[in-house]
Design an enzyme around this catalytic site. Sequence first.
Site, PDB file in Angstrom:
ATOM      1  N   ASP A   1       0.858  -1.180   0.000  1.00 46.37           N
ATOM      2  CA  ASP A   1       0.000   0.000   0.000  1.00 46.37           C
ATOM      3  C   ASP A   1       0.901   1.240   0.000  1.00 46.37           C
ATOM      4  O   ASP A   1       2.125   1.134   0.009  1.00 46.37           O
ATOM      5  CB  ASP A   1      -0.970  -0.034   1.180  1.00 46.37           C
ATOM      6  N   SER A   2       0.277   2.393  -0.008  1.00 49.92           N
ATOM      7  CA  SER A   2       1.060   3.622  -0.177  1.00 49.92           C
ATOM      8  C   SER A   2       1.419   4.268   1.151  1.00 49.92           C
ATOM      9  O   SER A   2       2.221   5.182   1.200  1.00 49.92           O
ATOM     10  CB  SER A   2       0.238   4.625  -0.977  1.00 49.92           C
ATOM     11  N   GLY A   3       0.800   3.819   2.230  1.00 51.89           N
ATOM     12  CA  GLY A   3       0.987   4.468   3.521  1.00 51.89           C
ATOM     13  C   GLY A   3      -0.099   5.488   3.818  1.00 51.89           C
ATOM     14  O   GLY A   3      -0.231   5.945   4.954  1.00 51.89           O
ATOM     15  N   GLY A   4      -0.878   5.840   2.804  1.00 54.26           N
ATOM     16  CA  GLY A   4      -1.904   6.866   2.999  1.00 54.26           C
ATOM     17  C   GLY A   4      -2.905   6.516   4.090  1.00 54.26           C
ATOM     18  O   GLY A   4      -3.226   7.342   4.945  1.00 54.26           O
ATOM     19  N   PHE A   5      -3.365   5.274   4.097  1.00 55.81           N
ATOM     20  CA  PHE A   5      -4.370   4.884   5.082  1.00 55.81           C
ATOM     21  C   PHE A   5      -3.795   4.877   6.504  1.00 55.81           C
ATOM     22  O   PHE A   5      -4.471   5.245   7.461  1.00 55.81           O
ATOM     23  CB  PHE A   5      -4.952   3.504   4.745  1.00 55.81           C
TER      24      PHE A   5
ATOM     25  N   ASP B   1      -2.783   8.299  -1.412  1.00 56.10           N
ATOM     26  CA  ASP B   1      -4.113   8.903  -1.440  1.00 56.10           C
ATOM     27  C   ASP B   1      -4.389   9.602  -0.119  1.00 56.10           C
ATOM     28  O   ASP B   1      -3.752   9.309   0.890  1.00 56.10           O
ATOM     29  CB  ASP B   1      -5.192   7.829  -1.703  1.00 56.10           C
TER      30      ASP B   1
ATOM     31  N   GLN C   1     -11.043   7.827  -4.547  1.00 56.49           N
ATOM     32  CA  GLN C   1     -11.609   8.365  -3.306  1.00 56.49           C
ATOM     33  C   GLN C   1     -12.937   9.057  -3.643  1.00 56.49           C
ATOM     34  O   GLN C   1     -13.501   8.788  -4.703  1.00 56.49           O
ATOM     35  CB  GLN C   1     -10.608   9.322  -2.642  1.00 56.49           C
TER      36      GLN C   1
ATOM     37  N   GLY D   1     -11.025   4.232   0.858  1.00 57.59           N
ATOM     38  CA  GLY D   1     -11.931   5.024   1.678  1.00 57.59           C
ATOM     39  C   GLY D   1     -13.192   4.306   2.101  1.00 57.59           C
ATOM     40  O   GLY D   1     -14.150   4.933   2.550  1.00 57.59           O
TER      41      GLY D   1
ATOM     42  N   ASP E   1      -7.981  -7.290   0.453  1.00 57.13           N
ATOM     43  CA  ASP E   1      -7.065  -7.540   1.571  1.00 57.13           C
ATOM     44  C   ASP E   1      -7.811  -7.210   2.836  1.00 57.13           C
ATOM     45  O   ASP E   1      -8.712  -6.358   2.834  1.00 57.13           O
ATOM     46  CB  ASP E   1      -5.821  -6.659   1.489  1.00 57.13           C
TER      47      ASP E   1
ATOM     48  N   CYS F   1     -12.734 -29.086   6.365  1.00 58.83           N
ATOM     49  CA  CYS F   1     -11.562 -28.272   6.039  1.00 58.83           C
ATOM     50  C   CYS F   1     -10.318 -29.147   5.919  1.00 58.83           C
ATOM     51  O   CYS F   1     -10.114 -30.074   6.697  1.00 58.83           O
ATOM     52  CB  CYS F   1     -11.364 -27.207   7.114  1.00 58.83           C
TER      53      CYS F   1
ATOM     54  N   CYS G   1      -7.106 -27.934   6.024  1.00 57.22           N
ATOM     55  CA  CYS G   1      -5.905 -27.205   6.465  1.00 57.22           C
ATOM     56  C   CYS G   1      -5.118 -28.034   7.484  1.00 57.22           C
ATOM     57  O   CYS G   1      -5.631 -28.986   8.064  1.00 57.22           O
ATOM     58  CB  CYS G   1      -6.276 -25.845   7.051  1.00 57.22           C
TER      59      CYS G   1
ATOM     60  N   CYS H   1      -6.822 -28.327  10.914  1.00 60.36           N
ATOM     61  CA  CYS H   1      -7.974 -29.231  10.964  1.00 60.36           C
ATOM     62  C   CYS H   1      -7.582 -30.686  10.729  1.00 60.36           C
ATOM     63  O   CYS H   1      -8.281 -31.592  11.157  1.00 60.36           O
ATOM     64  CB  CYS H   1      -9.045 -28.784   9.970  1.00 60.36           C
TER      65      CYS H   1
ATOM     66  N   HIS I   1      -5.668 -21.862   9.930  1.00 60.88           N
ATOM     67  CA  HIS I   1      -7.022 -22.246   9.540  1.00 60.88           C
ATOM     68  C   HIS I   1      -7.761 -21.090   8.858  1.00 60.88           C
ATOM     69  O   HIS I   1      -8.383 -21.267   7.803  1.00 60.88           O
ATOM     70  CB  HIS I   1      -7.824 -22.738  10.742  1.00 60.88           C
TER      71      HIS I   1
END
Lengths: 370, 370
Positions: free
Chosen positions: B92-96, B146, B191, B218, B268, B306, B308, B311, B337
């Site tokens: 990511d850009s770091g904006g958030f 952003d 945005q 956003g 994500d 499952c 995994c 499990c 899991h």
Amino acid sequence: MFNFKIVSQSKTGKARAGILQTPHGEVQTPIFMPVGTLGSVKSLSPEELVNAGVQIILGNTYHLYLRPGCDVIKRFSGLHGFMHWDKPILTDSGGFQVFSLAKLTQIKEEGAEFQTHLDGSTHLLTPEKAIDIQVSLNSDIMMCLDQCIAYPSSYHDAKDALELTTRWSKRCKQTWEENADKNSGLFGIVQGGMFKELREISAEALMDLGFSGYAVGGLSVGEPKELLFEIADFTLDTLTDAAPKYVMGVGTPEDLVSLVEMGADMFDCVMPTRNARNGQVFTRNGTINISNAQFKDDSNPIDQDCGCYTCRYFSRAYLRHLYLSKELLAYRLNSIHNIWHYMEITRRVREAICDGTFEAFKKYFLNKTV
Amino acid sequence: MFNFKIVSQSKTGKARAGILQTPHGEVQTPIFMPVGTLGSVKSLSPEELVNAGVQIILGNTYHLYLRPGCDVIKRFSGLHGFMHWDKPILTDSGGFQVFSLAKLTQIKEEGAEFQTHLDGSTHLLTPEKAIDIQVSLNSDIMMCLDQCIAYPSSYHDAKDALELTTRWSKRCKQTWEENADKNSGLFGIVQGGMFKELREISAEALMDLGFSGYAVGGLSVGEPKELLFEIADFTLDTLTDAAPKYVMGVGTPEDLVSLVEMGADMFDCVMPTRNARNGQVFTRNGTINISNAQFKDDSNPIDQDCGCYTCRYFSRAYLRHLYLSKELLAYRLNSIHNIWHYMEITRRVREAICDGTFEAFKKYFLNKTV
């Protein structure tokens, strides 16, 4: 059937290599047993233990009895199924934890009455109960309940404790004979504080009762290192060479090598995993603290010569970053390395004994790491 | 060369399956990206991620810039080598994070000035710097800086933020063209708050500039779920179908399926790993809290169906015990899991799209888990 066979013996000293036969397979001695207090060796999966060369782990009876409790573990036919570990397990008796963790402990002839460190509830741990718990854990090697004492203790207190330990051991053996899988092992624990005369009395009494193996208890309780070695050496000598000899709660890699020289076969210690979680990792040239600023952009592994997963794929710089960031992966990667390091040392010690080069290995090893 | 190809398209809706080509290999979309904030997906090894079906992870530029810093990661030719992950990484850009974690943030034309959440030191994150950091991380997919805004925000504030984001995105693209590997991707972030008119303006402006892909930013900032879906649906429609569409920071498994239906390709969220560390694990019939007393001696796995690692080998009773005992292995087994569960859902969603059965799958899935 539980069995111990010596396969090689140092010609110039007391070091020996052996094979322990247990219900869940063989263990090659000398062996280090990582501590899985609560049903996991902290942060590690069973597969990671196997990959590091672990052959047997230790489970803590006191902890598992309190959490999750024997009824739960019984549903899984014991600790192996509960924690997905199909190799041997040795369980302690709870005696040391009652001494070190529990509150308001009262030692009676019947057993040890204590309040738990968790919720303060009162419990009575008798020799019979200590074995019954270990039977429900389906332990491969069970330990007799012993009374641990503080360091220093008076001759009088040490004598009382060893005599009670002997009487408790007799009751443990009877319960084991009545209730346990006959293929499992039962070890007696030698007490007697720092008094050689008492250690000898304790060892003789336990050997008269007859156990699958013998442990040296009551060490690593605050005494100087020289005294630990002196008492361990003396006590190991009093024990029959035909049975496995286990020095409990010890120690550094150097301690292990020194105690092997004195005839010890088995060890357990929280040091590799606890130190890992504190950022201290072992190398062939001594320990380093991974948080040290000098590792900021060090692209080398912890130890150039180490073949563990951590050293194969991760740098000191990355491990330092994870550790300083309190990332959970840090504790795990450090633990994988430290456990591998301990297992690698016991592998090399055993190899040297079998090759007849233990004395030379010991000199080389102790010079290199001091 | 960075490339996106649609391989299957729902005949009755907007869901599509595609392939993203990146410098570190292909990603099959729709795809969920686990969050590796500080250079590890918390508690998990790279091999565990691969075994769970993970194809691409997200790294946080803000966190990695502060710790361990770009100079360290550059020594490893980027984040892949530093953390032993050779599949694609989106950063990511770091904006958030400047919006959500930093203190005393001042938004200027030049960039975002903020005090870090770690030591309070002051930094200026410009669009150029956001890209340069991502270049030093050697990210496969980089995000434009952003300006994120709170929910609710006024039309005026949302308009100002989107216009600044557009100007910053232009500077990001220029820096990316000058400094980045041309095989990497650069995504613009739409945005515009909860105002459709502004979302459309933002999307059009970014598409005029031209990016490898487009993200809906956003969202998931406190708005009602219906509003999130309404704005996401509208915004996804404004974006060209030729490029990958990424809805940031969302969400539950049900959210993913609903957003795929609206045409989203990438997601994500910290939910699978964060919830795992809080004892909440996903099943095909909804979530359960592993600490619940009803699991005390439950020998079943978290989810019968499952496949995994957790499990396959561990019971609810064991996981409950580890979790209540605060054993580090608990967080890891739960995380394995939950990540598997998310990846399994994206696998099944993709399969359904390719088979032309997405509508039926969606109905079945949402009815089953609600």
